[in-house]
Design an enzyme around this catalytic site. Structure first.
Site, PDB file in Angstrom:
ATOM      1  N   HIS A  17       0.832  -1.215   0.000  1.00  0.00           N
ATOM      2  CA  HIS A  17       0.000   0.000   0.000  1.00  0.00           C
ATOM      3  C   HIS A  17       0.866   1.264   0.000  1.00  0.00           C
ATOM      4  CE1 HIS A  17      -3.907  -1.922   0.135  1.00  0.00           C
ATOM      5  NE2 HIS A  17      -3.346  -2.835   0.912  1.00  0.00           N
ATOM      6  N   ASP A  19       2.656   1.838  -3.264  1.00  0.00           N
ATOM      7  CA  ASP A  19       2.946   2.150  -4.679  1.00  0.00           C
ATOM      8  C   ASP A  19       2.075   3.282  -5.219  1.00  0.00           C
ATOM      9  OD1 ASP A  19       0.644   0.505  -4.766  1.00  0.00           O
ATOM     10  OD2 ASP A  19       1.356  -0.720  -6.453  1.00  0.00           O
ATOM     11  N   GLY A 100      -6.996 -14.661  -6.523  1.00  0.00           N
ATOM     12  CA  GLY A 100      -7.595 -14.088  -5.309  1.00  0.00           C
ATOM     13  C   GLY A 100      -6.795 -14.347  -4.056  1.00  0.00           C
ATOM     14  N   GLY A 102      -3.592 -12.795  -3.371  1.00  0.00           N
ATOM     15  CA  GLY A 102      -2.563 -11.791  -3.095  1.00  0.00           C
ATOM     16  C   GLY A 102      -1.247 -12.068  -3.797  1.00  0.00           C
ATOM     17  N   SER A 105      -2.335 -12.560  -9.453  1.00  0.00           N
ATOM     18  CA  SER A 105      -2.726 -13.374 -10.611  1.00  0.00           C
ATOM     19  C   SER A 105      -3.313 -12.501 -11.724  1.00  0.00           C
ATOM     20  CB  SER A 105      -3.715 -14.461 -10.193  1.00  0.00           C
ATOM     21  OG  SER A 105      -4.868 -13.871  -9.628  1.00  0.00           O
ATOM     22  N   ASP A 147       2.608  -4.589  -9.112  1.00  0.00           N
ATOM     23  CA  ASP A 147       2.489  -5.976  -9.551  1.00  0.00           C
ATOM     24  C   ASP A 147       2.951  -6.142 -10.991  1.00  0.00           C
ATOM     25  OD1 ASP A 147       1.368  -6.172  -7.092  1.00  0.00           O
ATOM     26  OD2 ASP A 147      -0.678  -6.534  -7.787  1.00  0.00           O
ATOM     27  N   TYR A 196     -10.039  -1.818  -1.047  1.00  0.00           N
ATOM     28  CA  TYR A 196      -8.782  -1.323  -1.635  1.00  0.00           C
ATOM     29  C   TYR A 196      -8.933   0.113  -2.135  1.00  0.00           C
ATOM     30  CZ  TYR A 196      -4.655  -1.113  -4.668  1.00  0.00           C
ATOM     31  OH  TYR A 196      -3.466  -0.744  -5.265  1.00  0.00           O
TER      32      TYR A 196
HETATM   33  C1  GLA Z   1      -2.432  -4.857  -5.034  1.00  0.00           C
HETATM   34  C2  GLA Z   1      -2.232  -3.783  -6.110  1.00  0.00           C
HETATM   35  C3  GLA Z   1      -0.828  -3.153  -6.006  1.00  0.00           C
HETATM   36  C4  GLA Z   1      -0.511  -2.718  -4.590  1.00  0.00           C
HETATM   37  C5  GLA Z   1      -0.827  -3.840  -3.584  1.00  0.00           C
HETATM   38  C6  GLA Z   1      -0.645  -3.401  -2.163  1.00  0.00           C
HETATM   39  O1  GLA Z   1      -1.588  -5.954  -5.271  1.00  0.00           O
HETATM   40  O2  GLA Z   1      -2.405  -4.314  -7.395  1.00  0.00           O
HETATM   41  O3  GLA Z   1      -0.719  -2.069  -6.910  1.00  0.00           O
HETATM   42  O4  GLA Z   1      -1.177  -1.528  -4.258  1.00  0.00           O
HETATM   43  O5  GLA Z   1      -2.142  -4.323  -3.752  1.00  0.00           O
HETATM   44  O6  GLA Z   1       0.690  -3.134  -1.912  1.00  0.00           O
END
Ligand code: GLA
Length: 338
Positions: A17, A19, A100, A102, A105, A147, A196
């Protein structure tokens, strides 16, 4: 001539959290991922999935990727629209990356499709940004760049220090004699249905008070009156510092310090950013009680999904929660002719 594309999932060692406010993160590729095989050419994109029902059939010009059916085909449509794709593809998607959980994917799927639809691997940032825009547009998740960039730019045996303000990435080799283990908390979720987007808005509100969180000092943050915004900002600013402390710990091969930083990061995500769950907290606790584990934390967005730990290669896991993957950082996405 056919093609084969592979894109790994990613696990974030620290820096969550951060980026989307131009902060720091330290992700790496895991050895599980998504494969697209097929024949490029023609003016239609026709893709099937081994995992999901229905067929994706799209023309090259797509007006509204978010309206495409079946829902998984929205990722294909989003990527094709954002590249934009000039050639069609007849292909199949296969995956050994649990959705789903983390492990990014969705981003792995986007990057695999982008490479299959002719995206330029020599421009990692451009490719990652097209995939990020695809996710915003096709499924409405306002994700950051971590990601997609991690998956495109991952380097074997190293984590990547991402600076999401400068949009740069630097490989940070992992010390010898350490492995990364990813454990499933048993709780699945989608980001679209999670808070989110709300967290992202709260960070924007905090920035309206103190300016960019990347530059904010602890004093700035503690002066925020609203207790919720203060906690959110405190997580982000302290997490950015922990990323560079982790980089320093890796450079010094100080795995005890690296583990302590992971535990502190989890506490901050739990107490200040409030994205942990009892399942994630329990998985972290179980891991931290295991001999040979240096530290553990939730990874990615939270609200469910996986927990990551650093461990000695001899550590043995006998846990009530499954180990999804264990090893050293893997390679990034690639495209090959077959
Ligand atoms: C998800 C989002 C990323 C990032 C993370 C938390 O994976 O796709 O951009 O914000 O949550 O770090």
């Amino acid at each position: 001539m056919g093609l084969r594309v592979w894109a790994p999932g990613r696990v974030n060692l620290i820096g969550d959290h951060t980026d989307y406010t131009g902060g720091l993160a330290l992700p790496m590729a895991v050895g599980r991922g998504i494969e697209v095989t097929g024949d490029p050419g023609g003016s239609w994109i026709m893709v099937g999935s081994e995992q999901f029902d229905g067929m994706c059939e799209l023309p090259l010009t797509i007006a509204d990727p978010a309206a495409v059916e079946p829902p998984w085909a929205r990722y294909v449509a989003g990527v094709a629209a954002e590249l934009p794709a000039r050639d069609g593809l007849i292909g199949t998607i296969a995956s050994d990356l649990p959705p789903g959980r983390g492990l990014a994917s969705s981003a792995a799927l986007e990057v695999a499709l982008a490479l299959a639809l002719g995206g330029d691997p020599t421009d990692p940032l451009g490719l990652a940004q097209a995939c990020q825009r695809a996710e915003h547009r096709a499924v409405g998740v306002p994700c950051g760049i971590m990601d997609q960039l991690a998956i495109v730019a991952a380097v074997e045996d190293a984590a990547l220090r991402l600076d999401c303000q400068e949009l740069t990435f630097e490989p940070i080799p992992l010390p010898d004699d350490v492995e990364v283990v990813v454990v499933d908390s048993g709780q699945s979720r989608t980001l679209a249905a999670s808070p989110y987007a709300e967290r992202r808005v709260q960070c924007l509100h905090a920035e309206a008070i103190v300016g960019p969180l990347r530059q904010a000092t602890p004093e700035d943050v503690e002066a925020i009156e609203d207790p919720v915004l203060r906690r959110r900002a405190r997580h982000v600013t302290s997490e950015n510092q922990r990323v560079d402390a982790m980089v320093a710990a890796f450079k010094d091969s100080d795995l005890r310090q690296a583990g302590e930083l992971m535990v502190a990061s989890h506490a901050s995500l739990r107490d200040d950013f409030e994205v942990s769950t009892p399942y994630l907290d329990e998985a972290v606790r179980l891991l931290c009680e295991t001999a040979g584990v240096y530290g553990a934390r939730l990874t990615g967005a939270g609200f469910g999904g996986c927990v990551v730990a650093l461990c000695h290669p001899y550590a043995v896991f006998d846990l009530p929660v499954p180990v999804v993957w264990r090893g050293r950082p893997g390679r990034g996405a690639f495209r090959a002719q077959v």
